[in-house]
Scaffold this motif. Structure first.
Motif, PDB file in Angstrom:
ATOM      1  N   UNK A 106       5.729  -2.202  12.340  1.00 45.15           N
ATOM      2  CA  UNK A 106       4.653  -1.182  12.029  1.00 45.15           C
ATOM      3  C   UNK A 106       3.431  -1.531  12.780  1.00 45.15           C
ATOM      4  N   UNK A 107       3.209  -0.888  13.989  1.00 47.77           N
ATOM      5  CA  UNK A 107       2.151  -1.128  14.915  1.00 47.77           C
ATOM      6  C   UNK A 107       0.843  -1.212  13.988  1.00 47.77           C
ATOM      7  N   UNK A 108       0.720  -0.027  13.310  1.00 49.10           N
ATOM      8  CA  UNK A 108      -0.342   0.258  12.261  1.00 49.10           C
ATOM      9  C   UNK A 108      -1.030  -1.376  11.565  1.00 49.10           C
ATOM     10  N   UNK A 109      -0.068  -2.201  11.214  1.00 46.66           N
ATOM     11  CA  UNK A 109      -0.272  -3.360  10.460  1.00 46.66           C
ATOM     12  C   UNK A 109      -0.293  -4.561  11.376  1.00 46.66           C
ATOM     13  N   UNK A 110      -0.578  -4.691  12.838  1.00 45.28           N
ATOM     14  CA  UNK A 110      -0.645  -5.461  13.823  1.00 45.28           C
ATOM     15  C   UNK A 110      -2.068  -6.157  13.589  1.00 45.28           C
ATOM     16  N   UNK A 111      -2.958  -5.482  13.317  1.00 42.80           N
ATOM     17  CA  UNK A 111      -4.381  -6.224  13.293  1.00 42.80           C
ATOM     18  C   UNK A 111      -5.028  -6.253  11.876  1.00 42.80           C
ATOM     19  N   UNK A 112      -4.295  -6.107  10.906  1.00 42.37           N
ATOM     20  CA  UNK A 112      -4.875  -6.461   9.717  1.00 42.37           C
ATOM     21  C   UNK A 112      -4.483  -7.441   8.869  1.00 42.37           C
ATOM     22  N   UNK A 113      -5.068  -7.800   7.796  1.00 43.07           N
ATOM     23  CA  UNK A 113      -4.654  -9.025   6.957  1.00 43.07           C
ATOM     24  C   UNK A 113      -3.320  -9.259   6.243  1.00 43.07           C
ATOM     25  N   UNK A 114      -2.570  -8.285   6.525  1.00 47.03           N
ATOM     26  CA  UNK A 114      -1.074  -8.157   5.530  1.00 47.03           C
ATOM     27  C   UNK A 114      -0.208  -8.551   6.965  1.00 47.03           C
ATOM     28  N   UNK A 115      -0.632  -8.642   8.001  1.00 52.77           N
ATOM     29  CA  UNK A 115       0.395  -8.546   9.282  1.00 52.77           C
ATOM     30  C   UNK A 115       1.564  -9.512   9.335  1.00 52.77           C
ATOM     31  N   UNK A 116       1.399 -10.642   8.768  1.00 54.75           N
ATOM     32  CA  UNK A 116       2.297 -11.707   8.738  1.00 54.75           C
ATOM     33  C   UNK A 116       3.217 -11.822   7.387  1.00 54.75           C
ATOM     34  N   UNK A 117       2.933 -10.782   6.463  1.00 54.20           N
ATOM     35  CA  UNK A 117       4.080 -10.560   5.472  1.00 54.20           C
ATOM     36  C   UNK A 117       5.308 -10.329   5.940  1.00 54.20           C
ATOM     37  N   UNK A 118       6.489 -10.914   5.337  1.00 51.26           N
ATOM     38  CA  UNK A 118       7.865 -10.612   5.776  1.00 51.26           C
ATOM     39  C   UNK A 118       8.530  -9.516   4.909  1.00 51.26           C
ATOM     40  N   UNK A 119       9.514  -8.817   5.527  1.00 59.03           N
ATOM     41  CA  UNK A 119      10.341  -7.919   4.627  1.00 59.03           C
ATOM     42  C   UNK A 119      10.833  -8.552   3.670  1.00 59.03           C
ATOM     43  N   UNK A 120      11.220  -9.758   3.513  1.00 59.35           N
ATOM     44  CA  UNK A 120      11.846 -10.356   2.357  1.00 59.35           C
ATOM     45  C   UNK A 120      10.872 -10.547   1.288  1.00 59.35           C
ATOM     46  N   UNK A 121       9.497 -10.621   1.637  1.00 62.39           N
ATOM     47  CA  UNK A 121       8.404 -10.944   0.568  1.00 62.39           C
ATOM     48  C   UNK A 121       8.207  -9.486   0.117  1.00 62.39           C
ATOM     49  N   UNK A 122       8.290  -8.304   0.811  1.00 62.95           N
ATOM     50  CA  UNK A 122       8.022  -7.022   0.312  1.00 62.95           C
ATOM     51  C   UNK A 122       9.227  -6.681  -0.619  1.00 62.95           C
TER      52      UNK A 122
END
Length: 472
Positions: A106-122
């Motif tokens: 998701x390019x929309x999330x590359x510059x925000x605080x949640x960018x490092x969250x993994x799909x497994x964590x979601x």
């Protein structure tokens, strides 16, 4: 009666043919449905490749359309298991891995605080997003984000409530973002992907999504209303919440889906992939897999569903290839008009577990009555104050009297804050969430929060209004 029926289920399971056990389960389900007061319900019992489904009541209170095993109900958060299955399909196709950072897709999330969250964590609700963040759509009365990607970006800009990977907390936000990932990676809309890659291959013909109107023949939702239930057919945020709780499906088709998840074969997903979904996702989520709650004591996987107007429960024991689905077209009330015995009781009986019921429920009943009695209490207190206005006026003459005039204002403002801000957070949202799921209880809370300080202010007005001279 309930314990007698349970005895029949156990006895039938040990000594009688399958049709006797089926009849005993059906008798219990019918009794539980009648006691719940729900307009309609459906259930299905799965054993291996076979399933038996039944329906009760009507699709809408006061209507004539009967509920059948093929009546679509809103299944709420059971939808999350379909979203997790879609992610696993894309992983097996090599389009992603579940340990990818969400910002990879998701390019929309590359510059925000949640960018490092993994799909497994979601997938496992360990991303750090809170329950309240996941229910925030209930509070948005204005313009909503236009797409799932825009919603994901908005959530990412907010940041998480906790450091990712450190704790488990259920949140719709996780699966709203996963819906955006599915769209970005697959190149198709979330709904189209699920229809084409899951519903169609499995023959789940009742599977659909509701945005602006309920499909013809589907069960209409109902919400508690002062001991009864009132129809509710509004969909609000359904499009943005589609990947977290937007699917409609019949009991029969949901049973087919559970049977596929337990068949040990490679079809819509490899056998290994299915097994992986039904294992703890991480140390932070020992009781949650990928889209499923896990109970190691019973070897079961399950998920409930709760949306405005409908409730659902799907449970399976993969090692035994047994499962149960219960769908209800109403939200249970608080202490009154509850459907917990219907959902959990039918599930327990069908799986051969003892179920003693939810008890007297005096705790929730007391909470409900306490709140609902507050508004008339304050109305009566205002009338009483007017009748005793001379006594209230006299309180200005001494310290104790002044305290009794001003302290109630502070106390009632505090009560209003608790009713409007504190208690709703205990339910995982805001007062808007309470009003959406429990409109009668929420209306009582709002009325009490208004009338409490009004009563205190009314006493002060009576005390400080210029006194009129006594008549000659």
């Amino acid at each position: 009666m309930r314990q007698f029926l349970f005895f029949l289920v156990i006895l039938a399971g040990l000594y009688a043919p399958a049709n006797a056990r089926t009849a005993a389960i059906h008798a219990f389900a019918a009794e539980s449905w009648e006691e719940s007061g729900a307009p309609g319900a459906a259930y299905a019992v799965i054993e291996g490749d076979a399933s038996k489904a039944e329906g009760f009541g009507v699709a809408q209170a006061g209507g004539e359309l009967a509920v059948s095993p093929d009546t679509p109900f809103r299944i709420g958060s059971i939808t999350k298991s379909f979203t997790a299955l879609a992610i696993m399909q894309l992983a097996e196709a090599g389009a992603l891995t579940i340990d990818d950072p969400v910002s990879d897709h998701l390019p929309e999330m590359r510059n925000n605080a949640a960018r490092s969250i993994t799909l497994r964590q979601l997938l496992s609700h360990t991303s750090g997003f809170s329950t309240i963040q996941g229910n925030a759509l209930h509070d948005q009365s204005g313009e909503l984000p236009p797409t799932l990607a825009a919603l994901a970006a908005s959530l990412g800009e907010q940041g998480t409530a906790y450091p990712p990977g450190t704790r488990w907390e259920y949140s719709n936000a996780n699966y709203q973002i996963l819906g955006a990932v599915i769209e970005a990676v697959s190149g198709s809309g979330y709904e189209d992907y699920v229809r084409n890659r899951i519903f169609a291959p499995l023959g789940l013909s009742s599977g659909t999504f509701a945005y602006t109107e309920t499909p013809k023949g589907a069960a209409i939702g109902h919400r508690p209303w002062f001991g009864g239930h009132r129809a509710f057919d509004d969909h609000g945020d359904s499009r943005l919440n589609a990947s977290a709780g937007g699917i409609l499906m019949s009991a029969r088709d949901l049973a087919t889906y559970l049977a596929v998840m337990m068949n040990g074969q490679s079809d819509v997903l490899s056998a290994e992939g299915k097994a992986r979904m039904l294992q703890p996702a991480s140390e932070a989520a020992p009781f949650y897999g990928l889209g499923w709650f896990l109970d190691s004591a019973t070897g079961s996987a399950f998920h409930g569903g709760l949306v405005p107007g409908s409730e659902a429960l799907a449970t399976m024991i993969p090692a035994q290839r047994k499962g149960v689905v219960v769908l209800v077209n109403t939200n249970g009330g608080i202490g009154f008009g509850e459907s917990v015995d219907l959902r959990e009781g039918v599930t327990a009986f069908a799986l051969g577990r003892e179920y003693s019921g939810s008890g007297s429920r005096w705790g929730p009943k007391t909470a409900y009555l306490s709140v609902m009695l507050l508004p008339p209490f304050f109305v009566l207190a205002i009338i009483w104050g007017w009748m005793r206005r001379r006594e209230i006026l006299a309180k200005r003459t001494n310290t104790a009297g002044l305290f009794s005039l001003w302290f109630p204002l502070a106390a009632m403002l505090a009560l209003a804050f608790v009713l409007i801000a504190v208690i709703p957070q205990m339910f995982g949202g805001s007062i808007a969430t309470i009003l959406l799921y429990q409109p009668d209880f929420g209306a009582g809370m709002v009325a009490a929060a208004i009338l409490a300080p009004v009563w205190a202010l009314f006493r002060l007005v009576l005390a400080y209004l210029p006194s009129r001279p006594a008549p000659a």
